[in-house]
Structures are given as structure tokens and as C-alpha cells.
Design a protein around this motif. Sequence first.
Motif, mmCIF file in Angstrom:
data_model
loop_
_atom_site.group_PDB
_atom_site.id
_atom_site.type_symbol
_atom_site.label_atom_id
_atom_site.label_comp_id
_atom_site.label_asym_id
_atom_site.label_seq_id
_atom_site.Cartn_x
_atom_site.Cartn_y
_atom_site.Cartn_z
ATOM 1 N N PRO B 38 94.792 5.919 104.381
ATOM 2 C CA PRO B 38 94.411 4.508 104.492
ATOM 3 C C PRO B 38 93.400 4.148 103.408
ATOM 4 N N PRO B 39 93.449 2.931 102.884
ATOM 5 C CA PRO B 39 92.428 2.520 101.908
ATOM 6 C C PRO B 39 91.028 2.693 102.511
ATOM 7 N N THR B 40 90.069 3.000 101.648
ATOM 8 C CA THR B 40 88.705 3.267 102.140
ATOM 9 C C THR B 40 88.168 2.113 102.981
ATOM 10 N N ARG B 41 88.448 0.863 102.557
ATOM 11 C CA ARG B 41 87.952 -0.317 103.253
ATOM 12 C C ARG B 41 88.477 -0.349 104.694
ATOM 13 N N ILE B 42 89.782 -0.104 104.832
ATOM 14 C CA ILE B 42 90.423 -0.167 106.151
ATOM 15 C C ILE B 42 89.864 0.920 107.075
ATOM 16 N N LEU B 43 89.793 2.164 106.551
ATOM 17 C CA LEU B 43 89.326 3.264 107.394
ATOM 18 C C LEU B 43 87.864 3.053 107.806
ATOM 19 N N ALA B 44 87.091 2.494 106.866
ATOM 20 C CA ALA B 44 85.683 2.228 107.179
ATOM 21 C C ALA B 44 85.577 1.221 108.319
ATOM 22 N N GLN B 45 86.369 0.170 108.236
ATOM 23 C CA GLN B 45 86.378 -0.853 109.294
ATOM 24 C C GLN B 45 86.774 -0.231 110.627
ATOM 25 N N GLN B 46 87.874 0.494 110.555
ATOM 26 C CA GLN B 46 88.421 1.099 111.759
ATOM 27 C C GLN B 46 87.404 1.993 112.468
ATOM 28 N N LEU B 47 86.620 2.758 111.658
ATOM 29 C CA LEU B 47 85.657 3.694 112.237
ATOM 30 C C LEU B 47 84.281 3.064 112.441
ATOM 31 N N ILE B 49 82.102 2.336 110.057
ATOM 32 C CA ILE B 49 81.097 3.021 109.218
ATOM 33 C C ILE B 49 81.084 2.409 107.828
ATOM 34 N N ASP B 50 80.162 2.872 107.018
ATOM 35 C CA ASP B 50 80.037 2.340 105.674
ATOM 36 C C ASP B 50 81.193 2.821 104.787
ATOM 37 N N ARG B 51 81.659 1.949 103.894
ATOM 38 C CA ARG B 51 82.803 2.306 103.056
ATOM 39 C C ARG B 51 82.471 3.495 102.139
ATOM 40 N N SER B 52 81.196 3.581 101.710
ATOM 41 C CA SER B 52 80.827 4.655 100.783
ATOM 42 C C SER B 52 80.986 6.037 101.431
ATOM 43 N N THR B 53 80.841 6.067 102.748
ATOM 44 C CA THR B 53 81.011 7.344 103.457
ATOM 45 C C THR B 53 82.466 7.811 103.363
ATOM 46 N N VAL B 54 83.386 6.852 103.543
ATOM 47 C CA VAL B 54 84.808 7.199 103.437
ATOM 48 C C VAL B 54 85.119 7.623 101.989
ATOM 49 N N VAL B 70 96.127 7.711 91.955
ATOM 50 C CA VAL B 70 96.576 7.076 90.730
ATOM 51 C C VAL B 70 95.825 5.753 90.659
ATOM 52 N N PRO B 71 95.253 5.401 89.506
ATOM 53 C CA PRO B 71 94.494 4.146 89.446
ATOM 54 C C PRO B 71 95.310 2.973 89.981
ATOM 55 N N GLY B 72 94.706 2.143 90.799
ATOM 56 C CA GLY B 72 95.363 0.960 91.321
ATOM 57 C C GLY B 72 96.321 1.226 92.464
ATOM 58 N N SER B 73 96.385 2.472 92.943
ATOM 59 C CA SER B 73 97.322 2.761 94.030
ATOM 60 C C SER B 73 96.610 3.507 95.156
ATOM 61 N N TYR B 74 97.366 3.875 96.183
ATOM 62 C CA TYR B 74 96.806 4.614 97.304
ATOM 63 C C TYR B 74 96.397 6.026 96.892
#
Lengths: 501, 501
Positions: B38-47, B49-54, B70-74
Motif C-alpha cells: 500500500p502507498p505510505t500515505r494510505i498505510l499511515a492513515q489506516q494505522l 501513524i505518521d507517514r514517515s514511520t511507514v 520504481v520512481p512514480g510507481s508502487y
Amino acid sequence: MILIQIHRDVSTPIYRQIIDSIIKLIEEGSIRVGDPLPPTRILAQQLGIDRSTVYRAYQELYSMGYVESVPGSYTRVRKRPKIALLKDRYKGALVWKEKSASRSDLIYQTYLHYTPEYDSSKDDSEVINLSQLDLDAHLFPLDDFKRSMSQAFDLQGEKLLCYGSGRGYQPLRETIANRLRMHGIAVIPNEILITNGAQQALELILKLFTEPGDKVVVESPTYANLLPLLRFYLVDVDEIPMREDGMDLDLLEQSLDSRTASFLYTIPNFQNPTGISTSQGHRERLLSLCEKHDVPIVEDGFEEEMKYFGKVVLPIMSMDERKIVLYVGTFSKVLFPGIRIGWIAADEECIERLTAIKRFSDISTSHVVQVAMYHFLQMGYYDLNLRHLHRVFRKRMQIAIQAMESYFPARISWTRPMGGYTIWVRMLFRVNESLLKETTSNRGVLVSPGSYYFNTGDRGDYFRISIASLEEDEIREGIHRLGLALKDLQEIMECLESKEG
Amino acid sequence: MILIQIHRDVSTPIYRQIIDSIIKLIEEGSIRVGDPLPPTRILAQQLGIDRSTVYRAYQELYSMGYVESVPGSYTRVRKRPKIALLKDRYKGALVWKEKSASRSDLIYQTYLHYTPEYDSSKDDSEVINLSQLDLDAHLFPLDDFKRSMSQAFDLQGEKLLCYGSGRGYQPLRETIANRLRMHGIAVIPNEILITNGAQQALELILKLFTEPGDKVVVESPTYANLLPLLRFYLVDVDEIPMREDGMDLDLLEQSLDSRTASFLYTIPNFQNPTGISTSQGHRERLLSLCEKHDVPIVEDGFEEEMKYFGKVVLPIMSMDERKIVLYVGTFSKVLFPGIRIGWIAADEECIERLTAIKRFSDISTSHVVQVAMYHFLQMGYYDLNLRHLHRVFRKRMQIAIQAMESYFPARISWTRPMGGYTIWVRMLFRVNESLLKETTSNRGVLVSPGSYYFNTGDRGDYFRISIASLEEDEIREGIHRLGLALKDLQEIMECLESKEG
């Protein structure tokens, strides 16, 4: 009356100063057998101290056999048995020397040969030390470790000072097992033995596997401190030359075909001294060769976590299904060497045997330090520090390589490591080690001569550079000086050759 | 969507919990190669917690080779090389076992035989342990040591975490030299090597002096942990029986007349296991016999300072003018065993050789702990503690001896030590060790069987009592139980004999 001087501005307790003074007076003969010591009350007055302090000193002197006291009388100097004094030191042939085993002589000679690199007491600030593999002390997370130590005391209480388990502190072994899992090595805590640094791990493995005359296979060049151990254990060392991608596997195959080995020793990442990291393919073939010949692999991951360029290649042990790999790790190269904590990961029963061997070597590794280390890891300080080191050394290694490109003369080649601290340099012209030592020393720079890393043969055309202990400016300046030294060396060699010619 | 559970009430950092969860999902096959995380933003929201932790967790997973981005991708799960997983563990014949040297097997068997005594994890509070030689942890001056450690950090800074000198921390060696002077041993700091406890000291000495087949002379019985080492080094052990005043010197003379030895090992004070201290006369004759035959003496002063009854007799080394004595000391028995600090005092050049041998065994002893120990001694804590121990154990030993007089049946004899912690008991009737183990175990008390202390022969008629780890009531109760066990044993033996008769 006897003369005793007390110093209040030193940390030695006063009662101890009194003891030391009186012993000195007795040993000099200023006070003789049967002479009385001054009564405690008098001496206390004379020195302006509490009488109980004098009393304590006299008690101690009594228990050391220096004085005797008869109830109701003076404390007197006692007739002690014959004492060997420093000044009477024996000058004849020493028995311990005659009795020394020849292999211990041999290890001593190697030690003398190596010593300059390690003697940090001779810290000449004018010389730039490109030899030392100890980490720059400015990078130590000292406060974090102090906090971890404090926590160890607070949480463990008296238990902290007991013998720990012979295998090592269980929570620390768990933490190390977790870290190894991150590198693809699936081990449980009971498959780990904590050792007194990686050096002890290597000796324990030698004790497990070898009898005199057995064969052990190593990379050539290899870790300098292993070679004297191999000599001490009287094993036949088979040196397989290093190529660009690690030890020559064709030669290895020939070697194992002709005679099996007690074990093979390899450093797949940032090999010491060459800095070479082997590829996935090399690791797979090495493993399958050793599986085919039933030869245990001792994988030294001493800088496993110091990969700061490129992608990670997993340890050989991560592919080891037949449990023929024994993995050696240490915190010395990414944290601080002074704590002496390393480990072996291997099959559980094998770890139990190694624990037995360690038990009779030194019982167990210092428990205090293991517990502190556990808290250090647990609080995340280790990861923080590691990331910091990666940033720092990525830059420092780039600086080193750039400086070599700028300052080194022609006919010099070197490796380009993917991490770690060492670079292996080859001089593509005829040279000998003592001339190298002389020219580098004259230019105020120190490197590790190639001969340290080969078991046999005169390999004066190599040397190792380590950037572990130096800051950016020192690296640049050190390599500058080294470049000048190499030019000096080339000139001397040309001159010699023209004379010979 | 992937399921990750975060626990906030544990000490494992959250980013590490994320890493562990994702690795587990990958290893289970719940996430497969090529699957996106999952993108860092989504997982952070879900948990929550702060995005930097993810982000940090993903970075770590990347560096471990689990994922690629890969730059720009998952960020996607990467194809990792073949990994040996725990569940696939190999069940076939293990190579390390086939390769193990026979002498390492032998040491393992001894280890298994000894283990019960040392396994403190099996701490059965119902059983009173009269076997353990570790000091009662209630007597540890923990706060003083903590203060000493703190001072070490404050005064040394980063230097504290560097390798120390191979010989050991200079100020600590000075302090030890001063203490030895108090015992009549005149040494300078350079005549001292700091070791990882006394056990390492003994191994270093074996390495210095012996080749396979050499003869080593020991007291019989002797220190249990030395015997497996002697076997490992393949030396011929000559056991000289202990009499009331130490080893039988007539037999020693015969032994040395018939064949010289690499060294002689002796514990003159509170010998382990017998508790016997030798007289001045015995020490003088022992020294002169060894001088005459050019045999180095290894004098183990492991409890030198634990004399709490009677007058002090000085160490053999105090009379040693020809420097044939190597003296081994330790802090384990008067302070805490978990710090692992011992030493060897000997001729300076001999110490240098031993330092070389130690260098290739484990580089050096933990510097942190040495510095803390130095401050501990320097601040006078050691002396204070020692005096306290004398008071405590004078009383405890009296209690032990009185209890033996009250509770032991007839046909039992025992030694009366002048200090230390051990008493050696002899059963003056026919008995075997397994019956002794059974009766003591049934009565809820543990002793050390005699066989631990003899190199050869079935000596089931002896056992050792140690009072080191027990308080007064426990000593009394333990010896009470032991008395009952000995009565049981006598009855069983009588019954057996009458059947045979």
C-alpha cells in the motif's frame, strides 16, 4: 617516629596511603622486625585525621601479615617469610621461556610483526593512519549507550552482575535472530551463541572442527587475524586466490576434489582486505560446491550491514538448507569495538557444542555488556546509528576514491567497494614491503602492508587502505600523502632498476 | 489490502513492527512477488501513524532486498533469491557433526555431565543449592558498581568504547599491582595481563606451555573446570593426592624426578574443592621442588582475599625470586562473576607472550567493564565490600560447620576451611555417586559430586559443599536436609550390603 605523608587532593583513600607508606618503610628497612608502630591515637593526631582511619590501616596491615599485635601492647612489625623484592629480580635463564611451546613462539613472532597497526598508545597525531579498521570514535552514539547501560542496571538489579547463560543473554539472542531474519537468515534464538567478539567466534569454530594437519580453505588475501590462529592450530591452510568476484571457484573445486577440508572461511561482503563483495551467482555456486563436498562454510558477515552503495545481496546462509553454514557476526565494526560482542549463528546442536567449548575457554561473555547492548538495540539506537553511518561513509568512500583518482600516479590499481571501510591497492611495478613502509612513513601516512593478509609468499605489491577511523579532510590529505609516497617509491624503484640494468 | 497490527504498549518501535509484519506476510505467501505494498500515505492513515514511520519501514525493507521501487510507481515485493526457511529445515545428516574433532566431542560430554550445577535457569526454589560457587547476589554492591560505571562514561567519553590495550587498562593494572604488593607480590603493572576471568587465564597458560602429550601436574582433587581444558589440550595429567596440608610433596618429588612437567597447577588458599590452605612450610618446599626441576608454578589465587579465620600466609609468588610462578587472580569470587575480569601476574616478557596469544583469541577484554572496575577499586568500594564479606562469611562458615556437627551422621568427615566458601566431605563407607545424587535430590538439596574434581577414577565417596550463594537459614536448613540424605544413604548401603552378604 615514622614519617608518613598524606595527600588529600588525590583519589587514593587516606587509609590506603598510610598502608602504602608503612609497607614502603618496612620494605626499605626504615622500620624493622619488632619495631613498634606509633599508637593509633598518636599517628591520627600527627596526621590530623580521624583515629578510625589509622585503625583501619593497621587492621589491613595485620591481615596482610606485615604487623602483629599483642593485647595491651604496641602493634609491631612482624617477621614475614622471605619476600622476593623487585630489586632482587632474578637475572638468570627463565624457566617459562624454556617451557614455552614452539607454536606459542610462532604466534608471538606474528604478533610482533603486526603490532604497529594496533598500538594506539603510539598515537602520533602527525601521521595519518590509513591502516586502522576501528571506527572513528566521533561517530560513537555514546550517550545512547550510556542510557542503555543505565537501563540495564535499573531493570536487572543484582542479576546484572551474575553469570549469564553460557549461550548469551536470551533477549539479546532474540534481537539478533530478528536482525538476521531481515537478512534472509531464518534462525531461532537458540541457534545463536554470543561470543567475545568475532575473533573468539573464529577460534571456537577452529576448536570445534580441527585437529593438527587438517585442511582449512581461505580466500587469499584474507582476514589478517585469522592466519596466526590457523598456524597455532597447526592446520594446513589452502589459500584460494581472490578474483574480481571473490575466490576463484574453479581452483576451489580442484582443491576440494583433491582433498576435503574441515571448513571453508569466506567474507562475502566488503571482504577484508580487498573490499570485494561477491555476486548472488558466486554465492550460489560456492554453496553448492561446499554442499557437494560436505565442507562447512564459515561465513564472516563482519560488516553485513555496512552496504551503502547498490542493492543488497543476501548472505550465503540465507540459502543454506542443509545447515552447512556457520555465520559469524559482530557489532564491533558498526558500533564500538571496546564492548567485545560477536556471535555465531548455526544449527542448534552445533551451537550447543560451541557453547560447551566456550564454557571452558572463559565461562561466558560479560553479562553487563550484553544486557546494555540489548537495550541499545531495543530502543532503536542501533538502526538510527546505522543509517547515520551509511550517510557518512557513502560520502567518505566517494571522497577516498576521488582522491585516489586525483593523487595516485600511474601503474596503481584498486578495488571499488560497495560498502565497508577498506580498499585494496595493487602496485603494478616491482616493489618490496620495507621500501613501501619507508616511503609512506616519510610522507606521514600509514597503510597496512599486503603481507599481513597472505599466509605464504612475499606479496609486497599490495597494501590495504582503511577509511574507518578518519574524517573527510584526513582521508583526502592521507591519500594525497600516499600518492606522493607512491611517486617516491616509483622513482626509487626506477633508479634501482637502472643501476641493476 | 494487507492486514498489519500495531501494538503501542510494547517496546518494539512501530516501524519495526511494520517490517516484521510485512516480512511475515511475504514469507507466508500472503503477499507474492510483484504484489504492490500500500502507498505510505494510505498505510499511515489506516494505522493512524505518521507517514514517515511507514516510509522508514519501507526503506528498511528495500535495503533488506524484500521490495523494490520504481520512481512514480508502487513499492512492490521483489523476487528474492532462494531463501532457506525455518519450516524447510534439513533433516539429513549434518555436515558439521561429521566434521567435528573428537576432542571437541569429548569436551561436550564433560559439559553435559557438569551442566546441572550451572544451569541457573532451572532455578527450583524448593531445592537448596549447596553446589553453586557464585556469591549470594544480595551481597553485591550494585549501586557502587553502577556509580563506577557512570564515572567511567563521564571521565572517558568515546575512548571508553574503543579497543583498550591488549594487556588491559593501564590504571586497572596499576591498581591490581598495588593490591598484589599488599600480598607480598612485587610486580609492576606491565607484569599483569587482564583476562576474561580466571578461566581464560588458565587457557592462555595452557596455550603458552603445552604441546599434545606434555605432562601437567595438578592437585587431586582439583578445580573442576580445568580438567576438560587439560583433556582438550591432550596433555598427560599427573594427579598428586591432597593431604591435610596440601598436595603430597613426596609424591610430587617422585613424579618430577621421573619426568619433568610443562607446569604445576596449585590453589594454595581454600583449595577448590577441598577448602584446604597450605602452610608456609609447604609453600616453601613446593617452590624449591619446582625450582630444582625447572617447572613453572601456576598459582591460582582465586580467593586470595577471602581469608577470614586465622593469620594470612603469603602467596608462593611472594617468595619467587626466579620468576617461575605465574599467578592467576580474579574478582569473580569476591565481587560479581558476571563482569568476567581476571588477571595473570608473571615476568614481563612472559606477559607479553600471553598478550600475543590472547590477541588472537579475542583481541582484548571488554574495556568498558575494566574502566568501571578500576573506578570501583579506586573509590575504595572494593575494600569496603571485602570487609563486609569477611564478616558475613566468618559467621556463615561457622554456622555451616556447627550444622554439620549437629546434623551429620557418623562415618562422615570434612575439612575446616580458613576462608572461602567450600567444604570437602568424605563418606567413610562404600557408596556410589548416583545413589548420593538420588538421596540428596529426594531430600531437596544439591551438592557437587566428587567425580567433578578428579581426572580419573571413580571417587563417589566425596562431595563438595559450597556456602557461597546461601544465607544463614538456608545453610542451616540445607545441611539439615543433607544430614537426612546421608542417613538415607547409609541405610540403603547397609541394606545392599546385607543382601550381598
